[in-house]
Every structure is written in C-alpha cells, then in structure tokens.
Motif scaffolding. Structure first.
Motif, PDB file in Angstrom:
ATOM      1  N   LEU A 432     -14.543  26.830  38.587  1.00  0.00           N
ATOM      2  CA  LEU A 432     -13.765  26.590  37.374  1.00  0.00           C
ATOM      3  C   LEU A 432     -14.291  27.406  36.200  1.00  0.00           C
ATOM      4  O   LEU A 432     -13.510  27.922  35.388  1.00  0.00           O
ATOM      5  CB  LEU A 432     -13.777  25.110  37.031  1.00  0.00           C
ATOM      6  N   ASN A 436     -11.809  30.066  34.401  1.00  0.00           N
ATOM      7  CA  ASN A 436     -11.415  29.853  33.010  1.00  0.00           C
ATOM      8  C   ASN A 436     -12.042  30.851  32.044  1.00  0.00           C
ATOM      9  O   ASN A 436     -11.752  30.819  30.847  1.00  0.00           O
ATOM     10  CB  ASN A 436     -11.767  28.428  32.579  1.00  0.00           C
ATOM     11  N   GLY A 441      -4.133  32.977  30.277  1.00  0.00           N
ATOM     12  CA  GLY A 441      -3.990  31.855  31.197  1.00  0.00           C
ATOM     13  C   GLY A 441      -2.539  31.622  31.553  1.00  0.00           C
ATOM     14  O   GLY A 441      -1.887  30.718  31.015  1.00  0.00           O
ATOM     15  N   LEU A 461      -7.916  23.657  35.145  1.00  0.00           N
ATOM     16  CA  LEU A 461      -7.565  25.079  35.052  1.00  0.00           C
ATOM     17  C   LEU A 461      -6.811  25.354  33.751  1.00  0.00           C
ATOM     18  O   LEU A 461      -5.839  24.675  33.425  1.00  0.00           O
ATOM     19  CB  LEU A 461      -6.697  25.492  36.241  1.00  0.00           C
ATOM     20  N   GLN A 462      -7.254  26.355  33.024  1.00  0.00           N
ATOM     21  CA  GLN A 462      -6.663  26.684  31.727  1.00  0.00           C
ATOM     22  C   GLN A 462      -5.542  27.717  31.916  1.00  0.00           C
ATOM     23  O   GLN A 462      -5.644  28.886  31.555  1.00  0.00           O
ATOM     24  CB  GLN A 462      -7.750  27.207  30.786  1.00  0.00           C
TER      25      GLN A 462
END
Length: 513
Positions: A432, A436, A441, A461-462
């Motif tokens: 992650l 990120n 994104g 998750l961004q």
C-alpha cells in the motif's frame, strides 16, 4: 472560411509495413463508406474547410491515410458562436426530445460499427477486434445518457417558513468545450458529449490531432440523427495549431464548461486558462495504476486480469496497470504464468490483421519512451524475461521485467505502452505504501481471496477506481474519475450528467399560511 455541405468521395487507401519482420510485412486497405470518411470541420450544421490541411497517418506504417482541414482560432471562435446561438433553443427542448435524438445517434453507431472500427484502427493503430469493442462501448454511453436525460430531477425542500416554498431547479450549464485524446477516439467523445447533450448543453469538440477521422464520423452520424445545427460542432486541428485553438475553447466568454481527457500537465495549463472566466471544468488526467497480487490470490485469474488490463490497446489506456506488485510467496509462480500467457496470447502486427493483438504505439515518441524505460530498468538491475525490443518505428514488443525496484523510471512515471514491470513485496502495508506513493490516483487493481483484506485494501488505495479480482472496469453505469492529480469530477453513471448542470434555488414566497 469556406462553407460546403457536400458529401465527400469514397476513398480506398493501401498501406504497407516497412522494415518489419516478414510476418508483419503485408498490405492493408481502409475501405469506408463515403459519408463517414469526413475531412472537413462541422460548424453550425455545415461541413467547412479552413485554408490549410494536415495529414492523418497510419501509426503502423507512417503512411498518410487522409488530409483533414486544419482549423485555427477563427474557426474555433465561429464554432463557439454557433454553439452559443444553438444553446438558446436547444436548452428549451424537452428531456424526451433530447432522449430520442440520442437514441437515434446510438442506433446509427450500432449500424455502422464496422466502418467506425476501421477508422479507429487505421488512425490509432488499435487492433480491429478492440476497435469494434470501442465502438460498442462508445455507443453504450449514448444509450445510457439517452435514458438519463429523462431523469434529471430537481428537489422540493421543506421550508422553515409557512409562507414560502423552496425549489431546487437543474438547468444546463451552457456551451461545453470537449477536448479528447487519441487512445479512445470514439468512446471519449460519446462519454462526454452524450452527457452534455442530455443535460441540454451544446458542444464544440476538438479531437486529438492524431485521430480526427473518428470524431468527424461521429459528427456525420449526429447530423443524420437530426441534431439541430450548432448543437454539435467539431473543429479538428494540427499539433501546431492546438495551443491557439485550445486557448479559444478555454478562454472565450461564451464557453461555460470545459471537459478534457489527457495528461496531467496539459490539464493544469487548461485550468489556468479557464480560471480568468471561472469556467466549470471536468478533468480526466494521467494515471499510474498499481496492480497488486497477494499471496491468497487466484493466480490464474490474476494473470488473466493482468493481460486484460496491461495489454489492451498495447498498454495505451489511462487506467492501464502500470506498476505490478507481487507478494513474495507467489512471485515466482506468477512470473512463470505471466510469461507463458504473454508468449501464447500476444502477437504484434497491423491492427487490420485479424490475428493481431498488439498494434503499434501511436507514434515514434511513444515507442521511444517505452524503450527508454526498459533500458533504464535494465541499467538498474532489472531482467528482461519477455520482449524488450523496439520493432520498426512505432512498435514495441510486449515486455516482462523482473527484479524491478521503486527507483526505476517505469515505477515513477506512466508508461503508456506494453511494459509489465514486476516488483516483489513482503507485507500488505509495504504494498500500500508503494501503491499510494504517487501524485496521481486514477485506477488501482488487486487480487486477493481474503475478504478482510479486500475491504482494507479497497478502502486504503488512493484511487478513484478499484478493481478487486477484476482487470477491466469501465462501464456506462459506473462513475469514472480520479483523485489527487488524476482529475476533477467524474464521467459516466448518474453522476456524469451532473457535470453539465447548474442548481438554481427558487424561493416562492408570499404564500398564505
């Protein structure tokens, strides 16, 4: 500017792949019914020519397939004025009337799928089977927004006072500038224009200079569907004239809304231009999608998802998986299965060849970027397990890289090509953090059969779009948009039409309590 309302002649164009392996060295012809091969701009219901024209090239061969009128600021201004005049009457049409016209446009796209697909293939390089899919996908937005046109509801809000009523009305924004990319020259137009027209807006479309033929064919079908003059305008232009035309579409006081799909850098420039007149803006910008495979994943499904996500349109999609993160416990098996799948399923060639799965990249610059990323990764210790070579001018072999680290270019910047770099990780937290660590994104994907992990990772998750055990996400029913520097607003779904609507508060007072 010279106005002409005559159909173009039928054209037959033959192309050859120079300097390629024998299996790729074949002739292909573009044969499209006459009305759909348009090369002029559409302004105020007429096909018009500018003083100059620019070439449209087959990216597989570099051969010219058509010359298209090269609009400048004057033509762009006239298109904006036409859209502004048409808006006065178009906004008064009923939702049902707009719905019926959109449905006619959808029907015409469906009827002309093969011709539209050929145009996509020859001007963008996309394999014909994918091009047919894009036409169907593009048509689906017209169908969806033909239905949503009749579901633009206002609100009646309970009033705090007995002598008044509070009403919230939804009204069209006005003239919308639609600026679209080359990688989906059909669907990116219908996704934007369908929503705008359903809301009651009029549009001026500036297609990408590499792929104007698809936009002009759509405009021809819009004419056949019966949209009034000035409601849909299309102004193609060359790369050299794009800045000046874009400036008109982003600064003219008669333009009320901008919708753009393209790079983050270009999106920032357009936003700056739009700021002086405080225009509404929707921006669908760059991506750098992570694709995470956890130890619990079904590896066969993960490999299938990776193939679909990475190699669609030769890796040239904004939601394309770019950074592959595979957990240590399944890394070796994933790499083996991935290599086998690539070897068995991927074939380079001209998009018109029915056996081709990987067409050319859009131009030599795009191929050079992928080759540079491969060379950088190898210089920093990565290993090429499949592919890795540039073929001819615009082709790049589908490439599988092992031993990738976060310091490599392919992990820092969007590739937009058939490069699959794989990094090994140990923990969910590590994956992650890497996923990120990006200023953009748009999309993200991961494979896991651990239900708790599914929820944790999907929420962490961004990105604006998350594929869980799925590599293909897009559908008209779902919202499409990113977070961070991947853009503003969203397209598709019931929310897409809201980007073209204003909310007006009406207070009805003086009522007897």
């Amino acid at each position: 500017m010279r106005s002409v309302c005559l159909p173009p002649t039928r054209r037959l164009l033959r192309c050859l792949l120079p300097g390629a392996p024998a299996a790729m060295n074949r002739s292909f012809s573009l044969d499209v019914s006459a009305p759909l091969l348009r090369t002029q701009a559409l302004v105020d219901g007429c096909w018009v020519s500018a003083a100059a024209a620019f070439p449209v090239l087959d990216p597989a061969t570099g051969e010219e397939i058509a010359r298209v009128t090269d609009c400048g600021p004057a033509e762009a201004k006239q298109a904006v004025e036409a859209a502004h005049r048409a808006f006065g009457s178009w906004k008064q049409t009923t939702a049902k009337e707009r719905s019926q016209l959109l449905r006619k446009w959808f029907d015409l796209l469906t009827q002309h799928t093969e011709d539209l697909a050929k145009l996509i293939t020859f001007e963008s390089g996309k394999p014909l089977r994918e091009a047919r899919g894009e036409v169907s996908y593009g048509a689906s937005f017209l169908e969806w927004f033909s239905e949503e046109a009749r579901r633009v509801y206002g609100d009646i809000v309970p009033s705090p006072a007995r002598d008044r009523k509070i009403l919230l009305l939804k009204q069209p924004v006005g003239v919308a500038s639609i600026i679209t990319p080359w990688n989906f020259p059909n669907a990116m137009i219908t996704r934007k224009v369908g929503a705008a027209l359903a809301a009651g807006c009029t549009v001026v479309v500036k297609p990408a200079e590499d792929t104007p033929l698809s936009a002009l064919a759509l405009a021809e079908l819009a004419q056949q569907a019966g949209f009034p003059a000035g409601v849909v305008n299309v102004v193609p232009c060359s790369r050299e004239r794009t800045p000046s035309v874009g400036a008109v579409l982003c600064t003219d006081p008669l333009v009320d809304k901008i919708s753009f799909t393209g790079s983050t850098a270009t999106g920032k420039l357009l936003l700056k231009m739009a700021a002086d007149t405080v225009k509404r803006a929707s921006m669908e910008l760059g991506g750098h999608a992570p694709f995470i495979v956890f130890d619990s994943a079904d590896l066969d499904k993960a490999v299938g998802g990776a193939m679909a996500s990475k190699f669609r349109n030769s890796g040239q999609t904004c939601v394309c998986s770019n950074r592959f993160l595979v957990q240590r416990g399944v890394y070796d098996r994933f790499m083996e299965k991935m290599g086998v799948a690539m070897e068995a399923e991927l074939r380079l060639g001209h998009g018109a060849d029915p056996d081709t799965t990987q067409g050319p990249l859009i131009n030599a610059r795009a191929a050079e970027k992928v080759a540079t990323q491969v060379a950088d990764a190898v210089s920093r210790g990565a290993s090429v397990l499949r592919g890795g070579k540039r073929v001819g001018v615009s082709f790049m072999e589908p490439t599988l890289l092992a031993g990738v680290t976060t310091e490599m270019l392919c992990m820092k910047e969007e590739t937009f090509g058939p490069l699959l770099p794989v990094l090994r990780f140990d923990t969910e937290e590590e994956a992650l953090a890497i996923a990120n660590a990006s200023s953009v994104g748009l999309a993200g994907y991961f494979y896991s059969q651990d239900l708790s992990q599914v929820w944790r990772v999907a929420e962490a998750l961004q990105v604006g779009l998350v594929g869980v055990n799925e590599g293909l996400l897009s559908t008209p029913e779902a919202a499409f948009g990113g977070v961070k520097q991947s853009g503003l607003g969203c397209e598709g779904s019931k929310y897409g039409i809201r980007e073209y609507l204003e909310v007006k508060y009406m207070c009805l007072g003086g009522l007897r309590p």
